[in-house]
Design a protein around this motif. Structure first.
Motif, PDB file in Angstrom:
ATOM      1  N   VAL A 217     -24.485 -41.148 -49.576  1.00 47.20           N
ATOM      2  CA  VAL A 217     -23.114 -41.664 -49.546  1.00 47.20           C
ATOM      3  C   VAL A 217     -23.093 -43.157 -49.877  1.00 47.20           C
ATOM      4  O   VAL A 217     -22.263 -43.625 -50.661  1.00 47.20           O
ATOM      5  CB  VAL A 217     -22.477 -41.402 -48.162  1.00 47.20           C
ATOM      6  N   GLY A 218     -24.021 -43.923 -49.288  1.00 40.79           N
ATOM      7  CA  GLY A 218     -24.048 -45.366 -49.517  1.00 40.79           C
ATOM      8  C   GLY A 218     -24.333 -45.719 -50.963  1.00 40.79           C
ATOM      9  O   GLY A 218     -23.632 -46.542 -51.570  1.00 40.79           O
ATOM     10  N   MET A 219     -25.358 -45.093 -51.549  1.00 42.53           N
ATOM     11  CA  MET A 219     -25.700 -45.394 -52.941  1.00 42.53           C
ATOM     12  C   MET A 219     -24.589 -44.948 -53.893  1.00 42.53           C
ATOM     13  O   MET A 219     -24.265 -45.642 -54.863  1.00 42.53           O
ATOM     14  CB  MET A 219     -27.014 -44.716 -53.326  1.00 42.53           C
ATOM     15  N   THR A 220     -23.993 -43.789 -53.627  1.00 42.62           N
ATOM     16  CA  THR A 220     -22.905 -43.307 -54.481  1.00 42.62           C
ATOM     17  C   THR A 220     -21.737 -44.278 -54.467  1.00 42.62           C
ATOM     18  O   THR A 220     -21.143 -44.579 -55.511  1.00 42.62           O
ATOM     19  CB  THR A 220     -22.449 -41.906 -54.032  1.00 42.62           C
ATOM     20  N   ALA A 221     -21.392 -44.785 -53.278  1.00 40.42           N
ATOM     21  CA  ALA A 221     -20.270 -45.730 -53.169  1.00 40.42           C
ATOM     22  C   ALA A 221     -20.571 -47.025 -53.914  1.00 40.42           C
ATOM     23  O   ALA A 221     -19.718 -47.555 -54.638  1.00 40.42           O
ATOM     24  CB  ALA A 221     -19.969 -46.014 -51.700  1.00 40.42           C
ATOM     25  N   VAL A 222     -21.784 -47.548 -53.758  1.00 38.31           N
ATOM     26  CA  VAL A 222     -22.135 -48.802 -54.430  1.00 38.31           C
ATOM     27  C   VAL A 222     -22.134 -48.617 -55.949  1.00 38.31           C
ATOM     28  O   VAL A 222     -21.592 -49.449 -56.690  1.00 38.31           O
ATOM     29  CB  VAL A 222     -23.516 -49.300 -53.944  1.00 38.31           C
ATOM     30  N   VAL A 223     -22.728 -47.522 -56.430  1.00 39.35           N
ATOM     31  CA  VAL A 223     -22.766 -47.279 -57.877  1.00 39.35           C
ATOM     32  C   VAL A 223     -21.357 -47.042 -58.421  1.00 39.35           C
ATOM     33  O   VAL A 223     -21.005 -47.498 -59.514  1.00 39.35           O
ATOM     34  CB  VAL A 223     -23.689 -46.088 -58.196  1.00 39.35           C
ATOM     35  N   PHE A 224     -20.510 -46.355 -57.643  1.00 45.91           N
ATOM     36  CA  PHE A 224     -19.127 -46.135 -58.071  1.00 45.91           C
ATOM     37  C   PHE A 224     -18.390 -47.469 -58.223  1.00 45.91           C
ATOM     38  O   PHE A 224     -17.635 -47.672 -59.177  1.00 45.91           O
ATOM     39  CB  PHE A 224     -18.388 -45.257 -57.064  1.00 45.91           C
ATOM     40  N   ALA A 225     -18.618 -48.386 -57.284  1.00 45.92           N
ATOM     41  CA  ALA A 225     -17.998 -49.715 -57.383  1.00 45.92           C
ATOM     42  C   ALA A 225     -18.477 -50.449 -58.629  1.00 45.92           C
ATOM     43  O   ALA A 225     -17.691 -51.089 -59.335  1.00 45.92           O
ATOM     44  CB  ALA A 225     -18.295 -50.526 -56.123  1.00 45.92           C
ATOM     45  N   ILE A 226     -19.784 -50.340 -58.922  1.00 46.60           N
ATOM     46  CA  ILE A 226     -20.331 -51.009 -60.105  1.00 46.60           C
ATOM     47  C   ILE A 226     -19.746 -50.415 -61.385  1.00 46.60           C
ATOM     48  O   ILE A 226     -19.392 -51.136 -62.323  1.00 46.60           O
ATOM     49  CB  ILE A 226     -21.869 -50.892 -60.097  1.00 46.60           C
ATOM     50  N   ILE A 227     -19.622 -49.089 -61.426  1.00 48.51           N
ATOM     51  CA  ILE A 227     -19.057 -48.432 -62.599  1.00 48.51           C
ATOM     52  C   ILE A 227     -17.585 -48.804 -62.777  1.00 48.51           C
ATOM     53  O   ILE A 227     -17.100 -48.998 -63.897  1.00 48.51           O
ATOM     54  CB  ILE A 227     -19.208 -46.895 -62.471  1.00 48.51           C
ATOM     55  N   SER A 228     -16.848 -48.920 -61.671  1.00 49.85           N
ATOM     56  CA  SER A 228     -15.407 -49.191 -61.732  1.00 49.85           C
ATOM     57  C   SER A 228     -15.093 -50.649 -62.005  1.00 49.85           C
ATOM     58  O   SER A 228     -13.993 -50.970 -62.450  1.00 49.85           O
ATOM     59  CB  SER A 228     -14.746 -48.777 -60.412  1.00 49.85           C
ATOM     60  N   GLY A 229     -16.058 -51.554 -61.725  1.00 44.16           N
ATOM     61  CA  GLY A 229     -15.794 -52.984 -61.826  1.00 44.16           C
ATOM     62  C   GLY A 229     -15.276 -53.448 -63.173  1.00 44.16           C
ATOM     63  O   GLY A 229     -14.241 -54.126 -63.243  1.00 44.16           O
ATOM     64  N   PRO A 230     -15.962 -53.110 -64.293  1.00 41.72           N
ATOM     65  CA  PRO A 230     -15.482 -53.601 -65.587  1.00 41.72           C
ATOM     66  C   PRO A 230     -14.069 -53.144 -65.934  1.00 41.72           C
ATOM     67  O   PRO A 230     -13.332 -53.853 -66.612  1.00 41.72           O
ATOM     68  CB  PRO A 230     -16.509 -53.011 -66.578  1.00 41.72           C
ATOM     69  N   GLU A 231     -13.676 -51.941 -65.480  1.00 42.49           N
ATOM     70  CA  GLU A 231     -12.355 -51.413 -65.843  1.00 42.49           C
ATOM     71  C   GLU A 231     -11.253 -51.951 -64.927  1.00 42.49           C
ATOM     72  O   GLU A 231     -10.182 -52.367 -65.400  1.00 42.49           O
ATOM     73  CB  GLU A 231     -12.383 -49.881 -65.773  1.00 42.49           C
ATOM     74  N   HIS A 232     -11.500 -51.942 -63.621  1.00 36.12           N
ATOM     75  CA  HIS A 232     -10.446 -52.297 -62.662  1.00 36.12           C
ATOM     76  C   HIS A 232     -10.495 -53.749 -62.199  1.00 36.12           C
ATOM     77  O   HIS A 232      -9.582 -54.196 -61.504  1.00 36.12           O
ATOM     78  CB  HIS A 232     -10.533 -51.368 -61.441  1.00 36.12           C
ATOM     79  N   GLY A 233     -11.576 -54.459 -62.567  1.00 35.49           N
ATOM     80  CA  GLY A 233     -11.719 -55.840 -62.125  1.00 35.49           C
ATOM     81  C   GLY A 233     -12.563 -55.925 -60.864  1.00 35.49           C
ATOM     82  O   GLY A 233     -12.366 -55.150 -59.921  1.00 35.49           O
ATOM     83  N   TRP A 234     -13.506 -56.861 -60.873  1.00 33.31           N
ATOM     84  CA  TRP A 234     -14.433 -56.957 -59.749  1.00 33.31           C
ATOM     85  C   TRP A 234     -13.756 -57.394 -58.459  1.00 33.31           C
ATOM     86  O   TRP A 234     -14.286 -57.164 -57.367  1.00 33.31           O
ATOM     87  CB  TRP A 234     -15.564 -57.921 -60.096  1.00 33.31           C
ATOM     88  N   SER A 235     -12.592 -58.022 -58.560  1.00 31.72           N
ATOM     89  CA  SER A 235     -11.889 -58.468 -57.353  1.00 31.72           C
ATOM     90  C   SER A 235     -10.801 -57.496 -56.909  1.00 31.72           C
ATOM     91  O   SER A 235     -10.065 -57.773 -55.955  1.00 31.72           O
ATOM     92  CB  SER A 235     -11.257 -59.849 -57.598  1.00 31.72           C
ATOM     93  N   SER A 236     -10.672 -56.342 -57.570  1.00 31.68           N
ATOM     94  CA  SER A 236      -9.640 -55.374 -57.191  1.00 31.68           C
ATOM     95  C   SER A 236      -9.975 -54.721 -55.862  1.00 31.68           C
ATOM     96  O   SER A 236     -11.143 -54.609 -55.462  1.00 31.68           O
ATOM     97  CB  SER A 236      -9.500 -54.303 -58.275  1.00 31.68           C
TER      98      SER A 236
END
Length: 498
Positions: A217-236
Motif C-alpha cells: 500500500v505504501g509503495m503504491t501510494a508513493v509511486v502513484f503520487a510520482i506518476i500523478s505529479g507531472p500532470e496534476h502539479g506537485w503541489s496539488s
C-alpha cells in the motif's frame, strides 16, 4: 515426525553447471517485462481510436502496469525467498502470459487496464526472482559479470520498447504488441521448469502478512503520487495527500518490521555501511538517469524540434553504450582490479560528466548531446552492476529475493525522485526567466499563447536555459552521491578487514 528435506539453498562453489544457459532464459523473460514498460506509448493513437479511450483511460492503461509492479516488488521478493524462487518464477511467467493474452484480446478500456494490472503482478515476481536466481547460481568470481548482463537487459528493454512497438504497429493491430509476449512466456516456462534449480529460505519464517500489506500500500501510494505529479502539479492536493499517505504507511511498515521476530525486510540491513553505500548510489544513478531522460525527451522535441520516434531514437545511444560495455564485461573486469568503491566512484563520475556535457554542449544541437549520452552510458555500465552486486552481497543468500526487491524499489524511487526534483528545477528556472508563461500548462501551451515569433524565441530560450540548469543540478547530485557511496563502501571494507 520428520520434516521434509528443504530444497538446496546454495549452489556448488563453482556455480551451477548450466548457469549461462539459465541466465539467457531468465534475461529473455526479463526483457519482455521491461519492454512492456514503454511499448504501449507508441500505440496511444490506435487505442484512442479503436477502444474510444479517453486521456484518463490511456494514462491508466500505461500506469496500471508500473503502479502494480512497483508496489509489489518487496512482497514478491519476500514470497520468492519463502516459497521458492523457481515456483515464483513459474507463477510470474504464467501470470504475465495470461495477462498479455487478456490485454491483446481486450475489447474495452477497462479490460485492458485490468489485464495490464495482472501483467504488473507477474512482472514484479519476474524482476525480483530473476536477480535472486542470478545471485544463487553464480559464484563470486562470475557474479558481477552476470549481474552486468542482467542489468544490460534493463537498458535494452528501455531503448527497444518504442522501436518494437512501432515495428509491430506498422504491420499488425495494436493487440499484437501484447500477444508477442506469449511465445516468450511459454518458452520461459518450459526452460525454467527443466533448468532452474529450486532455492528458498531454509529457516521457514512465518509469512509477514501485515508487512506485505503495508509495503504494498505504501509503495503504491508513493509511486502513484510520482506518476500523478507531472500532470496534476506537485503541489496539488491529490499528489500531496497521496504522497503523505504513502509515507505514513511506509513509516508504519518500518516500525512493524522492527518489532517482529520474522520481518519481511530486516531493518538491521540498514546498519551495514556496505548496504547503505550501495543503496545511496543506486538511488542516485536512477535519479540521474530517470530525471535526465525525462528532460531529454522534452529538449529533443520542444527545443530541437524532433518528433516522438525521432527523439526516442536519439536517446538510444546511452542504452546501446550500456549494452555494448556490459556485453564485453568491462565493468566485471574492473571490479576485481579497482575494487567496488573505486568502480562505483568512476562510474558515477562518468555519469555526472555526461549529464554536464548534455547541459553545456547539448543546448543548441544534438552533436554535443550525443557525446554526453555516450559518456552517461559508460558511467551506468560501470556503476550499476557493481552497486547491484554490493546490495545483494550485503544481504544473506537466503534473503536474495528481498534484496532484489530492494534493488528494484530503489530504482523506481530514484527514477521518480529524479523526474520530480529536476522537473521542479526546470519549472522554477523557466518561471524566473519568463514570468508571463507561468500560467501555461506546458511549453507548447506557452508557445501557443506567445505574441509573435520574437516572444516564442524568448520562451524557447528560457526553456533551454531551464533544462541546462536542471541537468547541472542532476550532475552535481550524482557526483556527490557517487563519492558518498564509494566512501561508505570503502569504510565498510576496511571494517570487515579489521
Amino acid at each position: 515426525m520428520t520434516a521434509p528435506a528443504a530444497p538446496r539453498t546454495e549452489p556448488a562453489p563453482q556455480g551451477h553447471p548450466q548457469r549461462w544457459l539459465i541466465l539467457g532464459v531468465i534475461c529473455l523473460a526479463q526483457l519482455t517485462v521491461l519492454l512492456d514498460n514503454t511499448v504501449l506509448n507508441v500505440a496511444i493513437p490506435s487505442l484512442t481510436t479503436e477502444l474510444d479511450a479517453s486521456t484518463a483511460d490511456v494514462q491508466w492503461m500505461i500506469n496500471a502496469y508500473s503502479l502494480v509492479q512497483s508496489g509489489l516488488l518487496l512482497t514478491a521478493g519476500s514470497s520468492a525467498d519463502r516459497y521458492g524462487r523457481k515456483k515464483m518464477l513459474v507463477v510470474g511467467l504464467a501470470l504475465f502470459g495470461i495477462g498479455s493474452l487478456a490485454a491483446g484480446l481486450a475489447q474495452s478500456s477497462g479490460q485492458l487496464i485490468a489485464a495490464r494490472a495482472g501483467m504488473g503482478v507477474g512482472g514484479a515476481l519476474l524482476i525480483t526472482t530473476t536477480l535472486a536466481v542470478v545471485v544463487q547460481i553464480f559464484d563470486d568470481s562470475e557474479r558481477v559479470r552476470a549481474i552486468g548482463l542482467w542489468a544490460t537487459v534493463n537498458s535494452l528493454g528501455f531503448a527497444a520498447g518504442p522501436l518494437v512497438g512501432g515495428l509491430v504497429l506498422d504491420h499488425f493491430w495494436w493487440g499484437a504488441i501484447f500477444l508477442i509476449n506469449i511465445p516468450v512466456a511459454l518458452i520461459g516456462l518450459v526452460a525454467v521448469v527443466r533448468l532452474v534449480p529450486e532455492f528458498r529460505n531454509p529457516r521457514g519464517d512465518r509469512p509477514d502478512l501485515l508487512g506485505a500489506l503495508l509495503s504494498t500500500v505504501g509503495m503504491t501510494a508513493v509511486v502513484f503520487a510520482i506518476i500523478s505529479g507531472p500532470e496534476h502539479g506537485w503541489s496539488s492536493a491529490r499528489v500531496l495527500l497521496t504522497a503523505l499517505a504513502g509515507v505514513v504507511v511506509l513509516a508504519g511498515f518500518v516500525l512493524w518490521e522492527l518489532r517482529i521476530p520474522y520481518p519481511m525486510l530486516d531493518m538491521h540491513f540498514f546498519r551495514n555501511q556496505k548496504f547503505i553505500g550501495a543503496v545511496a548510489g543506486a538511488i542516485l544513478v536512477a535519479f540521474g538517469m530517470g530525471g535526465s531522460l525525462f528532460l531529454l525527451t522534452q529538449h529533443l522535441q520542444f527545443v530541437l524540434g524532433y518528433g516522438p520516434l525521432e527523439a526516442g531514437l536519439r536517446t538510444a545511444p546511452m542504452a546501446l553504450t550500456v549494452v555494448a560495455l556490459n556485453l564485453t564485461g568491462l565493468g566485471a573486469r574492473l571490479v576485481p582490479r579497482l575494487g567496488t568503491p573505486a568502480t562505483i566512484a568512476a562510474g558515477m563520475s562518468a555519469l555526472a560528466a555526461g549529464l554536464a556535457a548534455v547541459a553545456v554542449l547539448g543546448r543548441d544541437g544534438y552533436t554535443g548531446m550525443l557525446l554526453g549520452l555516450v559518456v552517461m552510458g559508460a558511467g551506468i555500465a560501470l556503476a550499476m552492476p557493481a552497486m547491484a552486486n554490493a546490495i545483494m552481497s550485503a544481504i544473506p543468500p537466503e534473503k536474495a529475493g528481498v534484496g532484489a526487491g530492494v534493488n528494484g524499489t530503489l530504482a523506481e524511487f530514484g527514477n521518480g525522485l529524479g523526474v520530480a526534483v529536476l522537473g521542479a528545477v526546470l519549472n522554477i528556472r523557466f518561471a524566473a526567466l519568463v514570468p508571463a508563461a507561468v500560467g501555461a500548462a506546458s511549453l507548447p501551451a506557452a508557445l501557443a499563447a506567445a505574441d509573435g515569433p520574437g516572444e516564442r524565441a524568448v520562451i524557447r530560450d528560457a526553456f533551454a536555459s531551464g533544462l541546462e540548469t536542471s541537468q547541472s543540478v542532476g550532475a552535481v547530485a550524482v557526483l556527490a552521491g557517487g563519492l558518498l557511496a564509494a566512501l561508505l563502501l570503502r569504510r565498510a571494507e576496511r571494517a570487515e578487514a579489521a
